[in-house]
Scaffold this active site. Structure first.
Site, PDB file in Angstrom:
ATOM      1  CG  ASN A 179     -47.113 -90.394  14.777  1.00  0.00           C
ATOM      2  OD1 ASN A 179     -47.868 -91.371  14.762  1.00  0.00           O
ATOM      3  ND2 ASN A 179     -47.532 -89.178  15.093  1.00  0.00           N
TER       4      ASN A 179
ATOM      5  CE  LYS B  13     -48.520 -87.529  11.950  1.00  0.00           C
ATOM      6  NZ  LYS B  13     -48.608 -86.116  11.592  1.00  0.00           N
TER       7      LYS B  13
ATOM      8  CG  HIS C 188     -49.201 -86.147  17.566  1.00  0.00           C
ATOM      9  ND1 HIS C 188     -49.961 -85.402  16.706  1.00  0.00           N
ATOM     10  CD2 HIS C 188     -48.004 -86.334  16.961  1.00  0.00           C
ATOM     11  CE1 HIS C 188     -49.245 -85.152  15.612  1.00  0.00           C
ATOM     12  NE2 HIS C 188     -48.054 -85.704  15.745  1.00  0.00           N
TER      13      HIS C 188
ATOM     14  CD  GLU D 264     -51.612 -85.341  13.410  1.00  0.00           C
ATOM     15  OE1 GLU D 264     -51.654 -86.572  13.563  1.00  0.00           O
ATOM     16  OE2 GLU D 264     -50.815 -84.784  12.629  1.00  0.00           O
TER      17      GLU D 264
ATOM     18  CD  GLU E  81     -44.379 -84.270  16.601  1.00  0.00           C
ATOM     19  OE1 GLU E  81     -43.678 -85.060  15.964  1.00  0.00           O
ATOM     20  OE2 GLU E  81     -45.629 -84.313  16.602  1.00  0.00           O
TER      21      GLU E  81
ATOM     22  N   GLY F 238     -46.696 -81.849   8.761  1.00  0.00           N
ATOM     23  CA  GLY F 238     -47.378 -82.171   7.512  1.00  0.00           C
ATOM     24  C   GLY F 238     -47.452 -81.001   6.539  1.00  0.00           C
TER      25      GLY F 238
ATOM     26  CB  SER G  19     -41.760 -80.846   7.595  1.00  0.00           C
ATOM     27  OG  SER G  19     -43.145 -80.596   7.396  1.00  0.00           O
TER      28      SER G  19
HETATM   29  P1  13P Z   1     -44.702 -84.923   9.411  1.00  0.00           P
HETATM   30  O1  13P Z   1     -43.328 -85.515   9.524  1.00  0.00           O
HETATM   31  O2  13P Z   1     -45.558 -85.575   8.380  1.00  0.00           O
HETATM   32  O3  13P Z   1     -44.647 -83.422   9.311  1.00  0.00           O
HETATM   33  O4  13P Z   1     -45.457 -85.248  10.805  1.00  0.00           O
HETATM   34  C1  13P Z   1     -44.795 -84.959  11.995  1.00  0.00           C
HETATM   35  C2  13P Z   1     -45.521 -85.600  13.119  1.00  0.00           C
HETATM   36  O5  13P Z   1     -46.652 -85.265  13.427  1.00  0.00           O
HETATM   37  C3  13P Z   1     -44.833 -86.682  13.839  1.00  0.00           C
HETATM   38  O6  13P Z   1     -45.469 -87.011  15.019  1.00  0.00           O
END
Ligand code: 13P
Length: 252
Positions: free
Chosen positions: A10, A12, A96, A98, A168, A174, A214
């Protein structure tokens, strides 16, 4: 029933079209001859076209990170399933954390976007996850139960054939703090049970449930060893071709 491992990045809000092409060109030789898994990249809308062209013949699926549920209309700044698909997207990441946190996506919206993705013939990857406060107050299963019921509202077993779920935990995104494989497995088994209740045994046994939060080249293999973890949705570690490829080739 075997569930083909699905290893997805992903991206982002990272990478232009040209950067996406450079990434795919670098990953291509490293992935050549790799079978028994599906590699995928959820890229910014503006990179879908170039990424999809560059990915032809590599086996890497290109997808979007959001869509609107309507086919077209006065929705400034939005993109429909048909538009994402015409650009080259074959899947879409929905709900997601976010998007839920910063852009107002609700379970109800996710359910509408999911219906639009199924109608439009692209694979929906529906994300679910609890916050740290929810986990610490013992509400993880209550929260996830409500999220899965709300986000899959209206979906029938026949329309769930392409569905992919992603667990997730918000506290693991992150942060460098991965859920342990036991914590992830416990939730994945719970979600599979909920799928059974909502959509029946077949959907429960065939739907892939990805873990995200992560994921790195050095922890993916252990996570993938758990019976109900069928893939990964990877943020930071999917931004470099070599680490993405290591994740795709987790068991090789
Ligand atoms: P990270 O792998 O950077 O923790 O992000 C996970 C994520 O949000 C994947 O959609």
């Amino acid at each position: 029933m075997s569930r083909t491992p699905f290893l997805a990045g992903n991206w982002k809000m990272y990478k232009t079209g040209a950067e996406a092409v450079a990434f795919i060109e670098a990953a291509k030789p490293l992935l050549a001859g790799t079978s028994g898994r599906q590699a995928a990249l959820g890229v910014p809308f503006t990179a879908i076209g170039e990424a999809a062209t560059a990915a032809q013949g590599t086996g890497i699926l290109i997808g979007a990170q959001n869509v609107h549920w309507e086919k077209e209309g006065a929705f400034t700044g939005e993109i429909s399933v048909g538009m994402a698909k015409a650009a080259g997207a074959s899947f879409v990441i929905l709900g997601h954390s976010e998007r839920r946190q910063y852009f107002g996506d609700t379970d109800e919206w996710v359910a509408k976007k999911l219906a639009a993705a199924v109608d439009g013939g692209i694979v929906p990857v529906v994300c679910l996850g609890e916050s740290l406060a929810q986990r610490e107050s013992g509400d993880t299963f209550k929260v996830l139960g409500a999220q899965i019921r709300g986000s899959l509202a209206g979906l029938t077993a026949e329309r769930a054939a392409a569905l992919i779920l992603a667990y997730e935990p918000v506290w693991a995104i992150g942060t460098g703090k991965t859920a342990t494989k036991e914590q992830a497995q416990e939730v994945h088994a719970f979600l599979r049970g909920e799928l059974g209740t909502l959509l029946g045994d077949r959907a429960a046994s065939e739907t892939r449930i990805l873990y995200g939060g992560s994921v790195k080249p050095d922890n993916v293999k252990a996570l993938m060893g758990e019976p109900d973890i069928d893939g990964a949705l990877v943020g930071g570690a999917a931004l470099k071709p070599d680490s993405f490829v290591q994740i795709v080739k987790f068991d090789l």
